[in-house]
Design an enzyme around this catalytic site. Sequence first.
Site, PDB file in Angstrom:
ATOM      1  N   GLY A   1      52.862  71.044  -8.755  1.00  0.00           N
ATOM      2  CA  GLY A   1      51.702  70.584  -8.017  1.00  0.00           C
ATOM      3  C   GLY A   1      52.104  69.573  -6.951  1.00  0.00           C
ATOM      4  N   CYS A   2      51.197  69.303  -6.036  1.00  0.00           N
ATOM      5  CA  CYS A   2      51.499  68.395  -4.929  1.00  0.00           C
ATOM      6  C   CYS A   2      51.694  66.959  -5.413  1.00  0.00           C
ATOM      7  CB  CYS A   2      50.405  68.464  -3.873  1.00  0.00           C
ATOM      8  SG  CYS A   2      48.716  68.239  -4.500  1.00  0.00           S
ATOM      9  N   TYR A   3      50.782  66.454  -6.244  1.00  0.00           N
ATOM     10  CA  TYR A   3      50.928  65.091  -6.751  1.00  0.00           C
ATOM     11  C   TYR A   3      52.179  64.938  -7.628  1.00  0.00           C
ATOM     12  CZ  TYR A   3      46.151  63.823  -5.223  1.00  0.00           C
ATOM     13  OH  TYR A   3      45.020  63.532  -4.481  1.00  0.00           O
TER      14      TYR A   3
END
Length: 358
Positions: A160-162
């Site tokens: 995921g991005c985070y």
Amino acid sequence: MACIRACVVGATGFAGIEECRLVLGHPNMELVMATDRKEAGTRLADVYPSFEGVCDLELSLPDPDAIASVADVAFLAVPHTASLALTPQLLERGVTVIDLSADYRLKDPVVYETWYNTPHTSPELLSQTVYGLPELNREGLKGLAARHEKGDAVLVAVPGCYPTATALAATPALEAGLATGDLVISDAISGVSGAGRTPSARTHFCHANESLEAYGVAHHRHTPEIEQTLTQVAGRQMNVVFTPHLAPLTRGLLATVYLQASDDATAEAVQSVYEKRYAGEALVATLPSGKMPQTSSVVGTARAQVGVALDDRRRRVIIASCAIDNLGKGAAAQAMQCANIVLGQAETAGISASAPLI
């Protein structure tokens, strides 16, 4: 070298259309199919006019047999659970899957079921899946490349991005033993495109513009993914306090991470560790001492920039900040980076560009 035939599933979402753009610009890849359940039968260029004159594909339904008949690799830019339904069928048909969803990121199916509130229907695939953060797990991806070369269809779970930004910020300090204890605090801010293409009250222009808010506080689904990654990096159980924020940006993500510093940590030592850790990385750069990253420097790219400092005034905290594009290094470009490694391409093929200057 034969051209790699690629299908993008979920092509009209923000990550999916970014993946289409990257495939079209890849020197040795061809976009042979793009799927979307709602827009099937519509030209991709009619949904995104910037593709007019660039791509004449008509969107299709995501049928496993149809995909397998034309594609070597499928990029799945789909919501969680959609990959559970499709990935096993694609692998059985010999299609390598680069999965941008959360369905195969967590190694423990019970953890997945707890946080995503749905049964994991193919837990047997989890042990075969490689978590696709190349700067931390390049050898695992190379292992998949060896299997793929022998004719096996393989599965990559794109982070995921985070979790990507948090891991890049925290890893050097944890690896070097400059961070002690078991607590990592990550405060992260993302642009509105991170919420996906389907609008909601939170992402409506009138709500998001000129506003900044925390959301998913204390229960965001990326928390166990971040804990899993940092636990592997540190070699001990790590606990994460993660607070995401929504900012009135189209794209871009900044994660600022706080770690307890060891007694012997100095500002010079911390800076040196980060510089050495990322010195050989083509897509991650450590900024000079005293400088912190900004999203405008990486938007539209596969790149990450990291800045680090030591606050020794009281509690001796290492502060590390990482900027990425949530649709780039946080999704589609990282998926392409992983695909390049697995498919025997140069790691930065099609994704080496820097950000626009203005």
